[in-house]
Motif scaffolding. Structure first.
Motif, PDB file in Angstrom:
ATOM      1  N   VAL A 136     -65.830  61.233 -85.440  1.00 53.88           N
ATOM      2  CA  VAL A 136     -64.441  60.936 -85.230  1.00 53.88           C
ATOM      3  C   VAL A 136     -63.565  60.989 -85.815  1.00 53.88           C
ATOM      4  CG1 VAL A 136     -63.912  58.572 -83.916  1.00 53.88           C
ATOM      5  CG2 VAL A 136     -66.282  59.131 -84.082  1.00 53.88           C
ATOM      6  N   ARG A 137     -62.241  61.816 -85.242  1.00 56.17           N
ATOM      7  CA  ARG A 137     -61.279  61.694 -85.562  1.00 56.17           C
ATOM      8  C   ARG A 137     -60.058  60.603 -84.506  1.00 56.17           C
ATOM      9  NH1 ARG A 137     -59.785  65.514 -89.546  1.00 56.17           N
ATOM     10  NH2 ARG A 137     -61.600  66.840 -89.848  1.00 56.17           N
ATOM     11  N   GLY A 138     -58.984  59.955 -84.522  1.00 58.04           N
ATOM     12  CA  GLY A 138     -58.039  59.813 -84.070  1.00 58.04           C
ATOM     13  C   GLY A 138     -56.558  58.682 -84.626  1.00 58.04           C
ATOM     14  N   SER A 139     -55.500  59.301 -83.662  1.00 61.05           N
ATOM     15  CA  SER A 139     -54.533  59.652 -84.165  1.00 61.05           C
ATOM     16  C   SER A 139     -53.057  58.413 -83.281  1.00 61.05           C
ATOM     17  CB  SER A 139     -53.492  60.316 -84.411  1.00 61.05           C
ATOM     18  OG  SER A 139     -53.329  61.034 -83.460  1.00 61.05           O
ATOM     19  N   PHE A 140     -52.673  57.929 -84.232  1.00 64.42           N
ATOM     20  CA  PHE A 140     -51.940  56.500 -82.782  1.00 64.42           C
ATOM     21  C   PHE A 140     -50.135  57.078 -83.329  1.00 64.42           C
ATOM     22  CE2 PHE A 140     -49.683  52.452 -81.712  1.00 64.42           C
ATOM     23  CZ  PHE A 140     -50.058  53.159 -80.179  1.00 64.42           C
ATOM     24  N   GLU A 141     -49.419  57.072 -82.286  1.00 64.43           N
ATOM     25  CA  GLU A 141     -48.126  57.247 -82.651  1.00 64.43           C
ATOM     26  C   GLU A 141     -46.778  56.451 -82.074  1.00 64.43           C
ATOM     27  OE1 GLU A 141     -44.547  60.339 -84.733  1.00 64.43           O
ATOM     28  OE2 GLU A 141     -46.493  60.748 -83.947  1.00 64.43           O
ATOM     29  N   GLY A 193     -41.281  55.430 -76.589  1.00 64.81           N
ATOM     30  CA  GLY A 193     -43.378  55.136 -75.822  1.00 64.81           C
ATOM     31  C   GLY A 193     -43.940  55.630 -77.027  1.00 64.81           C
ATOM     32  N   TRP A 194     -45.545  55.924 -77.094  1.00 65.20           N
ATOM     33  CA  TRP A 194     -46.651  56.175 -77.983  1.00 65.20           C
ATOM     34  C   TRP A 194     -47.564  56.955 -77.490  1.00 65.20           C
ATOM     35  CZ3 TRP A 194     -51.041  55.249 -75.374  1.00 65.20           C
ATOM     36  CH2 TRP A 194     -51.466  54.596 -74.041  1.00 65.20           C
ATOM     37  N   ASP A 195     -48.537  58.047 -78.121  1.00 62.39           N
ATOM     38  CA  ASP A 195     -48.580  58.960 -78.582  1.00 62.39           C
ATOM     39  C   ASP A 195     -50.401  58.270 -78.507  1.00 62.39           C
ATOM     40  OD1 ASP A 195     -49.571  61.654 -77.012  1.00 62.39           O
ATOM     41  OD2 ASP A 195     -49.844  61.641 -78.893  1.00 62.39           O
ATOM     42  N   ALA A 196     -51.301  58.656 -78.403  1.00 65.26           N
ATOM     43  CA  ALA A 196     -52.815  58.561 -78.992  1.00 65.26           C
ATOM     44  C   ALA A 196     -53.239  59.065 -78.583  1.00 65.26           C
ATOM     45  CB  ALA A 196     -53.237  57.588 -78.259  1.00 65.26           C
ATOM     46  N   VAL A 252     -69.567  74.541 -83.675  1.00 60.30           N
ATOM     47  CA  VAL A 252     -69.322  72.969 -83.225  1.00 60.30           C
ATOM     48  C   VAL A 252     -68.739  72.488 -81.795  1.00 60.30           C
ATOM     49  CG1 VAL A 252     -67.206  71.562 -83.780  1.00 60.30           C
ATOM     50  CG2 VAL A 252     -68.059  72.984 -85.566  1.00 60.30           C
ATOM     51  N   VAL A 253     -69.261  71.748 -81.985  1.00 58.39           N
ATOM     52  CA  VAL A 253     -69.190  70.917 -79.556  1.00 58.39           C
ATOM     53  C   VAL A 253     -68.277  69.230 -80.151  1.00 58.39           C
ATOM     54  CG1 VAL A 253     -69.711  69.874 -78.060  1.00 58.39           C
ATOM     55  CG2 VAL A 253     -70.599  71.850 -78.864  1.00 58.39           C
ATOM     56  N   SER A 254     -66.672  69.999 -79.876  1.00 57.89           N
ATOM     57  CA  SER A 254     -66.117  69.091 -80.185  1.00 57.89           C
ATOM     58  C   SER A 254     -65.392  68.801 -78.606  1.00 57.89           C
ATOM     59  CB  SER A 254     -65.069  69.747 -81.037  1.00 57.89           C
ATOM     60  OG  SER A 254     -63.782  68.696 -81.072  1.00 57.89           O
ATOM     61  N   LEU A 255     -64.990  66.843 -78.313  1.00 52.71           N
ATOM     62  CA  LEU A 255     -64.669  66.427 -77.486  1.00 52.71           C
ATOM     63  C   LEU A 255     -63.209  66.047 -77.696  1.00 52.71           C
ATOM     64  CD1 LEU A 255     -67.215  65.339 -75.545  1.00 52.71           C
ATOM     65  CD2 LEU A 255     -65.865  67.007 -75.134  1.00 52.71           C
ATOM     66  N   GLY A 256     -62.240  65.910 -77.293  1.00 52.83           N
ATOM     67  CA  GLY A 256     -61.055  65.675 -77.402  1.00 52.83           C
ATOM     68  C   GLY A 256     -59.865  64.605 -76.224  1.00 52.83           C
ATOM     69  N   PHE A 257     -59.497  63.452 -76.079  1.00 43.93           N
ATOM     70  CA  PHE A 257     -58.853  63.257 -75.047  1.00 43.93           C
ATOM     71  C   PHE A 257     -57.548  62.320 -75.596  1.00 43.93           C
ATOM     72  CE2 PHE A 257     -63.592  62.064 -75.630  1.00 43.93           C
ATOM     73  CZ  PHE A 257     -63.136  62.158 -73.668  1.00 43.93           C
ATOM     74  N   ASN A 258     -56.041  62.956 -75.205  1.00 42.88           N
ATOM     75  CA  ASN A 258     -54.973  62.347 -75.119  1.00 42.88           C
ATOM     76  C   ASN A 258     -54.787  61.151 -74.231  1.00 42.88           C
ATOM     77  OD1 ASN A 258     -54.775  64.218 -77.683  1.00 42.88           O
ATOM     78  ND2 ASN A 258     -54.656  66.129 -76.407  1.00 42.88           N
ATOM     79  N   PHE A 259     -53.433  59.837 -74.749  1.00 46.65           N
ATOM     80  CA  PHE A 259     -52.782  59.382 -73.911  1.00 46.65           C
ATOM     81  C   PHE A 259     -51.372  59.348 -74.311  1.00 46.65           C
ATOM     82  CE2 PHE A 259     -57.477  57.988 -75.038  1.00 46.65           C
ATOM     83  CZ  PHE A 259     -57.778  58.079 -73.705  1.00 46.65           C
ATOM     84  N   SER A 260     -50.332  59.165 -73.347  1.00 43.71           N
ATOM     85  CA  SER A 260     -49.223  59.120 -73.677  1.00 43.71           C
ATOM     86  C   SER A 260     -48.735  58.119 -72.400  1.00 43.71           C
ATOM     87  CB  SER A 260     -48.854  60.001 -74.230  1.00 43.71           C
ATOM     88  OG  SER A 260     -48.314  60.810 -73.175  1.00 43.71           O
TER      89      SER A 260
END
Length: 182
Positions: free
Chosen positions: A111-116, A151-154, A167-175
């Motif tokens: 599990v990976r995540g980032s917030f800016e 603003g912000w980006d996650a 490798v099965v990977s799922l990703g989501f972006n929010f801003s």
């Protein structure tokens, strides 16, 4: 730390406004490399980021010189067609920007995540001021505006399945972005 200088001759005869220093400073703390996180199975990696920068923008479509052309008139003779008035008092737009961020990786990087979060403030922004048409144009550029962008980006991703070949990977972006012009 990054430092450089830019110069432009688009500011007319005032040599004190031709040079603009550009600089930035950034810090990153690799929290995941700290000894007090050794031996645990939850937090695989983590980092905290901070940057602050100062720069200048120059308008490419203005000049300290009058831009005009002579045109033949239908009734004979020539007329002067002013396309741009000189703007000798213009100076650099000044931009201050701040970025704060966090990057996290959990459960052996599954599990990976980032917030800016970021903000950018522009002062001495070049805007058009309405002037009397007797000057030959309807407006001219001046340093008269300001703008704030923030603003912000996650992002969040996870790997539910991994083997040597797949490798099965799922990703989501929010801003979210906010812009305010004065």
């Amino acid at each position: 730390v990054s430092v450089r200088g830019d110069a432009s001759n688009r500011f007319g005869q005032d040599k004190s406004t031709r040079f603009q220093p550009v600089w930035a400073v950034g810090l990153r703390w690799n929290v995941g490399a700290e000894h007090w996180l050794e031996g645990q199975k939850i937090l695989s990696d983590m980092s905290l980021r901070f940057t602050y920068g100062y720069q200048g923008n120059v308008a490419e479509n203005v000049s300290p010189e009058l831009t005009a052309s002579f045109e033949a008139l239908d009734q004979g003779g020539y007329g002067l067609n002013v396309s741009k008035l000189p703007a000798p008092k213009l100076k650099w737009e000044k931009v201050n920007s701040i970025n704060l961020g966090v990057d996290v990786s959990l459960f052996n990087h599954k599990v990976r995540g980032s917030f800016e979060w970021y903000t950018k403030k522009t002062t001495d922004m070049i805007t058009n001021q309405v002037i009397a048409y007797e000057h030959g144009v309807l407006s001219m550029p001046i340093n008269g505006g300001s703008m704030k962008n923030s603003g912000w980006d996650a992002s969040l991703s996870f790997v539910p399945y991994r083997n040597e070949n797949w490798v099965v990977s799922l990703g989501f972006n929010f801003s979210k972005i906010n812009n305010e012009v004065n």
